[in-house]
Design an enzyme around this catalytic site. Structure first.
Site, mmCIF file in Angstrom:
data_model
loop_
_atom_site.group_PDB
_atom_site.id
_atom_site.type_symbol
_atom_site.label_atom_id
_atom_site.label_comp_id
_atom_site.label_asym_id
_atom_site.label_seq_id
_atom_site.Cartn_x
_atom_site.Cartn_y
_atom_site.Cartn_z
ATOM 1 N N GLU A 193 0.835 -1.210 0.000
ATOM 2 C CA GLU A 193 0.000 0.000 0.000
ATOM 3 C C GLU A 193 0.866 1.255 0.000
ATOM 4 O O GLU A 193 0.708 2.155 0.835
ATOM 5 C CB GLU A 193 -0.987 -0.010 1.169
ATOM 6 C CG GLU A 193 -2.037 -1.098 1.018
ATOM 7 C CD GLU A 193 -3.205 -0.997 2.006
ATOM 8 O OE1 GLU A 193 -3.191 -0.091 2.877
ATOM 9 O OE2 GLU A 193 -4.132 -1.813 1.889
ATOM 10 N N GLU A 317 -5.213 -8.438 -0.761
ATOM 11 C CA GLU A 317 -6.080 -8.076 0.360
ATOM 12 C C GLU A 317 -7.495 -7.923 -0.173
ATOM 13 O O GLU A 317 -7.746 -7.078 -1.031
ATOM 14 C CB GLU A 317 -5.621 -6.794 1.059
ATOM 15 C CG GLU A 317 -4.331 -6.951 1.848
ATOM 16 C CD GLU A 317 -4.002 -5.740 2.720
ATOM 17 O OE1 GLU A 317 -4.940 -5.047 3.178
ATOM 18 O OE2 GLU A 317 -2.802 -5.491 2.947
#
Length: 513
Positions: A193, A317
């Protein structure tokens, strides 16, 4: 009295499954496309009670364990053939310094987990412990390296520590810590991320940084890396475009994508895991189905720069994210798991299977006690969630040949809004057995399905089903088997066609031989 009526409407809107809709499926012959087993991967972060009090028990715990790794959790995950496990994060990965988690445990420095609850991390579960866990699970480790707060040297030396079978300072330390031979870890994430908690970078900056870090994450003999770039958040198509253009297909094995199903679509108030009415259920499923559009659009961008599909789209994810259970630490992300979550799991895995030409790895968030968990623990108690049972059903698709399907789904309608009620995927395994996974999202109507299998030959059909009286139903520590897989008898052969009566709010997997 009014409160009682509201409570009943929350719990019972799925009980009246009397109506029926019809559709036809046309299953095509197998192609060379494989449904990678790595689509069925999982994710374990140093977050809440996933590692500590999940996989990892206290030193003097009476819970059966091997070297502090909890054995009932291991046994449950081995049953569903977990193919890979992602660690140490997540956001935690970009504040994790691997050398703090090796050597004698009583000498390891403590740190503050600033991302998740501000709790003290004692680093007792580190590289050796994680890789021992993977060995016990017979799965491949997927390690996320620290780009956000780490250095190129730090990542390079971690790869050397893991994978080099020669003479060097890192191998000397590894041997001193009890591991003579390298583990030869292949899956390697270069940051996590990076658009957010991993550094708040621009895609242009991250692309350049990736090339630098990936250069020094070396391939050692017998241990070529599958380097995975930190990809987009949800619908950030610019991020994917920039990474594909600036990094190039030849410099990465995979590019990640993160997308969570939020019941409300709002990060501040996400919605309850267990108390929701039909409108809230419908909106959740609508948000879940967005995964189809998101994967399709990211894949199309990747096709521009990588028409031979060498780079995997790694959805490392995904899952439903709700408000935490009342009374629990908000930084621990502990939520219950209902039949609704199982329907989300089945639907999402069908989407990945149907995009397995590009989606070749995925990781549900997360394995134990966090978000859409497979397993919940409470001291010595353990339960398997409805989501776990979906993975148990779907393991038949691992590394099987993909079977394309053409069909038109009936609508599931609430008010003036509608979504597809039915989603499906199919595969053929190495023995010739055909597996069809079907999900009916409609909580009130069953679906009558007539399926043509063309030239595919089969004689018998068996099946299993996961369902319950209400989509709000859950497994609890007092009733841990309320929702579980059961024999399904609603499918039969009619000529060379397959006829199925698919109950409302259900996941069904059929086997044709």
């Amino acid at each position: 009295m009014k409160k009682t009526l509201i409570s009943l409407s929350l719990l019972c809107f799925g009980n009246f499954a009397n109506a029926q809709t019809e559709t036809a499926l046309n299953i095509q012959a197998p192609t060379d496309q494989i449904v990678s087993k790595h689509i069925y991967g999982h994710f374990s972060e140093h977050l809440g009670r996933c590692i500590y009090d999940g996989f990892w028990v206290d030193e003097n715990s009476a819970i059966p364990n091997k070297g502090r790794i909890r054995l009932d959790v291991v046994d449950a995950l081995k049953k569903i053939k977990v193919p890979n496990l992602r660690w140490p994060g997540g956001c935690f990965a970009d504040e994790y310094h691997w050398r703090d988690g090796i050597g004698p445990r009583n000498e390891r420095p403590k740190m503050v987990n600033t991302n998740w609850g501000g709790v003290v991390e004692d680093n007792s579960f580190g590289t050796h412990e994680f890789l021992e866990l993977c060995k016990m699970l017979d799965c491949e480790p997927y390690i996320a390296g620290n780009v956000g707060s780490g250095t190129v040297e730090e990542m390079a030396k971690w790869v050397e520590y893991l994978n080099f079978d020669g003479t060097s300072p890192m191998t000397a330390i590894r041997k001193q810590n009890g591991m003579d031979k390298p583990w030869k870890v292949s899956f390697w994430g270069v940051g996590n991320e990076s658009w957010g908690c991993g550094g708040n970078m621009t895609p242009e900056y991250y692309s350049d940084l990736y090339r630098r870090y990936a250069t020094y994450a070396r391939d050692y003999e017998g241990a070529p890396l599958k380097r995975i770039a930190s990809g987009a958040n949800s619908e950030d198509y610019k991020w994917t475009e920039t990474c594909m253009k600036n990094i190039g297909a030849g410099r990465m094995w995979g590019l990640t994508l993160h997308y969570y199903t939020l019941p409300t679509g709002n990060w501040k108030t996400k919605g309850s895991a267990t108390k929701f009415d039909e409108e809230q259920y419908f909106n959740t499923m609508k948000n879940c189905l967005r995964m189809e559009e998101i994967v399709t659009k990211h894949a199309a961008i990747m096709d521009k720069y990588d028409p031979k599909k060498k780079v995997a789209l790694v959805v490392d994810e995904w899952g439903i994210w709700t408000d935490v259970e009342p009374g629990t630490n908000p930084g621990f992300l502990y939520q219950q798991n209902s039949l609704r979550d199982a329907l989300i799991a089945g639907t999402t895995l069908n989407i990945f299977n149907n995009h397995s030409d590009r989606v070749r790895m995925a990781n549900l968030a997360q394995t134990v006690n966090v978000l859409q968990a497979l397993i919940l623990t409470e001291k010595d108690k353990m339960l398997l969630t409805p989501t776990y049972h979906v993975f148990d059903l779907y393991k038949v698709h691992m590394d099987a040949k993909y079977l394309p399907i053409k069909f038109t789904s009936p609508d599931y309608t609430v008010g003036n809004n509608k979504i597809a009620a039915l989603n499906v995927s199919a595969s053929q395994d190495s023995t010739g057995a055909i597996h069809i996974s079907l999900v009916n999202l409609d909580p009130k109507n069953k679906i009558s399905i007539n399926t043509s299998l063309g030239d595919l030959k089969w004689k018998t059909v068996t099946g299993q089903i996961l369902t319950s009286a209400n989509v709000t139903d859950i497994n609890t520590f007092d009733n841990s088997n309320k929702i579980h897989n059961a024999k399904f008898s609603g499918a039969k052969k009619s000529g060379n066609n397959l006829k199925v009566e698919l109950p409302a709010q259900s996941v069904v997997v059929l086997e044709l031989k």
